[in-house]
Design a protein around this motif. Structure first.
Motif, PDB file in Angstrom:
ATOM      1  N   LYS B  47      42.181  41.625  40.499  1.00  0.00           N
ATOM      2  CA  LYS B  47      42.576  42.386  39.307  1.00  0.00           C
ATOM      3  C   LYS B  47      41.624  42.115  38.154  1.00  0.00           C
ATOM      4  O   LYS B  47      41.227  43.023  37.437  1.00  0.00           O
ATOM      5  N   SER B  51      39.170  44.883  36.483  1.00  0.00           N
ATOM      6  CA  SER B  51      39.266  45.116  35.041  1.00  0.00           C
ATOM      7  C   SER B  51      37.919  44.855  34.360  1.00  0.00           C
ATOM      8  O   SER B  51      37.508  45.613  33.475  1.00  0.00           O
ATOM      9  N   SER B  76      43.663  47.239  36.085  1.00  0.00           N
ATOM     10  CA  SER B  76      44.358  46.081  36.617  1.00  0.00           C
ATOM     11  C   SER B  76      45.812  46.434  36.943  1.00  0.00           C
ATOM     12  O   SER B  76      46.379  45.975  37.941  1.00  0.00           O
TER      13      SER B  76
END
Lengths: 365, 326
Positions: B47, B51, B76
């Motif tokens: 994640k 991101s 995310s």
């Protein structure tokens, strides 16, 4: 019987999952402005279209058989060994130490000892997480992840220190003795008059991998220990009640798993590279998770899944040359999607398929 | 080395510790929300990476770093949604889902990044308003001349990128949410005993989804920090295992917010030491190799997990999909 037929469980559902993974991968290729069908064709012809391609495909498949079997054996005891990466890396140290210890005259003499070295080191790296899981209840997933990192640090320490080849800048050992070189497919087949590409790294470790697959099958379904492992995986309480020692089974299963992961170093370190290089595992330990999931933790399924992932890896390299817009990491995306669909989102497909079968049966009855 | 020299070195180390800890703190709190609700999340790493990539690209294309952060958080959260679908809706294996998402992020960021910018997975360098700059806290320059405390305030506490302060503010906020709100009580309950929450007429599915999405937001901010604050642009695999260190810190912290701050500061300190002083000589006797300092967070976590130094007990219902009785 409130169940779908066995063929649907074993073949249909994984197949649909696989198709879904490929469809989404195709969408990714489409999104970056390339033709997914052309990409698939390049991958297939690149991995199967020449003896060199086949040699590489089977070489990678060998790696994935080892790591896939390692994950699968642990899965049967309901242990998730995510540490194949670290166990294989540390096993590389074992292989290297054995091969550097003597000036081996013949490969067939060196290989058994290298296998023992790899197995012992790989198993040792799985032992502590196994022991902690069994005795202290610490989660094996977390400890094996930690041991991957500790293993990487250990490799870095040794290969920049006492094991380092002083003549290079790289973190690697000196070359192994010439006699320890494993025969490649080219060397095996050319006396028989079959011409196989010289560049292909496929070597006799492939046969070792197939033997391991048979061995794992025999262990799991034909021995008392295998029965205990599977019973323990089905229900820990029932297994305990039946007199199965939980600590013993956990530790033994993980030792076998670690040793199997360690066999990867025979193929790569001994067979291909001829010296120990720091990053030799290259994610094969993680691919083993995908292979075990895809192959439903059965050795036969794992051999098939390994071939598929070997094709993916080799085809990915070809893709990089022929379609520069798609980088090699596309393989990683496909692998990730296969793990996602077959492993985590399995019920998304399974539930509707099962309902469909039940409805069909009801209509008949 | 005289006393001012040592003081300077200490300041440098403290400053770097704070910078390295911020990401870990955010990711660790993300894991805390998720795992306290009973959902294991080893996908923190993926994640953050995803991101980091989206923040860098959107910040570069728009020239506005805050838009970049929002994009990173959104990306995310998409990953969180997939994780929620897999582990809550379809009752799949949470660990496998996390592994898959980590893989997906490593692959997707490079494939898309390379297709867009042709720099081998890197994104173009960010400059000006497209990246974060240091904030000078009030009176920092004025107080710099105060002996001892002045430089600490001006150089260690002041002068970081905005997300660092967001990270440290998130710690008491998390504590407050978990221990002082009704939502927090329910969230902790759903990770310990989902049946009781369900019996009380509260939706287990919604609570767990909320927790997983909060984790997505926090990982999103952490990832944005990597590519818009710590570095000026995205580079392949730039999360470099921080998601796993955060996971280790979470265990170290025994799933508690302020302990999490302590653990991430400790691991940040170890990172700073291995960056600043690669090989430490102990009383002229032997060198501590840099690899040992780097591996220390993992070793410490294993020791903690082994229960030799206080026992870390995870939330009881962690990792188990909840199946409602019919």
């Amino acid at each position: 019987m409130d169940k779908m037929p066995r063929w649907a469980d074993v073949f249909l559902v994984p197949f649909i999952n696989l198709i879904l993974a490929f469809v989404v991968s195709g969408l990714v290729v489409l999104a970056i402005g390339e033709n997914p069908f052309k990409a698939i064709w390049i991958m297939i012809s690149g991995s199967l279209g020449s003896t060199s391609g086949i040699g590489y495909t089977l070489y990678y498949a060998t790696n994935y058989m080892f790591t896939g079997l390692a994950v699968a054996v642990a899965f049967h005891a309901r242990l998730f060994n995510i540490g194949g990466e670290g166990q294989a890396a540390v096993a590389g140290i074992g292989t290297a130490l054995v091969l550097l210890a003597f000036d081996w005259p013949y490969w067939w003499l060196a290989m058994p000892f290298a296998i023992i070295g790899a197995a012992v080191f790989g198993a040792a790296w799985a032992f502590i997480p196994a022991y902690l899981q069994a005795k202290r209840g610490s989660h094996i997933v977390i400890t094996t992840i930690m041991f991957n990192f500790i293993g990487a640090a250990l490799m870095g320490f040794l290969l920049n220190g006492i094991l380092k080849n002083p003549d290079t800048q790289n973190a690697e050992t000196v070359a192994f003795p010439k006699g320890a070189h494993l025969p490649t497919v080219h060397e095996v087949l050319s006396p028989l008059g079959i011409n196989f590409a010289k560049s292909a790294p496929l070597n006799v470790s492939f046969l070792l991998a197939l033997a391991c697959a048979v061995g794992v099958w025999f262990l799991l379904w034909r021995t008392r220990l295998g029965y205990q492992i599977r019973a323990f995986g089905q229900s820990e309480t029932a297994a305990r009640y039946a007199g199965i020692d939980a600590v013993k089974i956990t530790v033994i299963t993980m030792l076998i798993s670690g040793a199997l992961a360690g066999m990867l170093s025979i193929n790569v370190v001994m067979g291909e590279q001829g010296r120990l290089i720091k990053e030799f595992v290259e994610g094969a330990g993680f691919v083993g998770i995908a292979v075990a999931l895809m192959g439903r933790s059965h050795p036969f399924g794992i051999v098939l899944a390994s071939l598929l992932f070997g094709m993916l890896t080799q085809g990915g390299f070809e893709l990089m040359w022929d379609m520069p817009a798609i980088s090699r990491e596309m393989v990683l995306v496909i692998q990730a999607l296969i793990i996602l669909f077959t492993g985590a989102l399995d019920n998304m497909v399974r539930d509707p398929v099962e309902r469909l079968f039940l409805r069909m049966r009801k209509r008949k009855g | 080395m005289d006393i001012t020299d040592i003081f300077l070195q200490l300041m440098l180390t403290a400053d770097m510790t704070i910078r390295l800890s911020a990401v870990l703190t955010l990711a660790c709190l993300a894991g805390l929300f998720s795992e306290r609700a009973g959902i294991f999340d080893i996908g923190l790493e993926g994640k953050m990476l995803f991101s980091a990539f989206l923040s860098a690209t959107v910040a570069y294309e728009s020239g506005n770093v805050w838009l970049g952060v929002l994009a990173g958080i959104a990306g995310s959260m998409v990953f969180s949604l997939i994780h929620g679908l897999a582990s809550i809706t379809f009752r799949g294996n949470q660990l496998i889902s996390g592994v898959a998402l980590n893989f997906l992020a490593s692959g997707l960021t490079v494939v898309v990044g390379n297709a867009w910018y042709h720099q081998g997975g890197r994104t173009p360098t960010l400059s000006g308003a497209a990246r974060f700059h240091e904030i000078t806290l009030p009176f920092a320059d004025l107080l710099r001349d105060v002996p001892f405390l002045g430089p600490i305030y001006a150089d260690v506490i002041s002068g970081h990128k905005p997300i660092v302060y967001i990270a440290f503010a998130a710690v008491p906020l998390t504590w407050w949410i978990l221990y002082r709100t009704r939502f927090g009580l329910r969230l902790r309950a759903v990770g310990e005993n989902p049946e009781s929450v369900d019996t009380a007429g509260i939706s287990v599915v919604r609570l767990r989804f909320t927790a997983v999405m909060i984790a997505g937001v926090l990982c999103g901010i952490a990832g944005a920090y990597l590519s818009t604050s710590q570095a000026a642009g995205f580079g392949r695999e730039m999360s470099a295992g921080r998601g796993y260190i955060a996971l280790a810190a979470l265990i170290f912290a025994k799933w508690r917010p302020f302990y999490a701050l302590g653990a991430t500061l400790l691991f940040g300190l170890l990172g700073a030491i291995s960056n600043l002083y690669p090989n430490i000589n102990v009383f002229g006797l032997f060198d501590i190799p840099v690899q040992f300092t780097q591996a220390l967070p993992y070793i410490l976590t294993v020791v903690i997990l082994a229960g030799f130094v206080g026992k870390a007990v995870p939330p009881r219902a962690g990792g188990e999909p909840y199946v409602k009785e019919r």
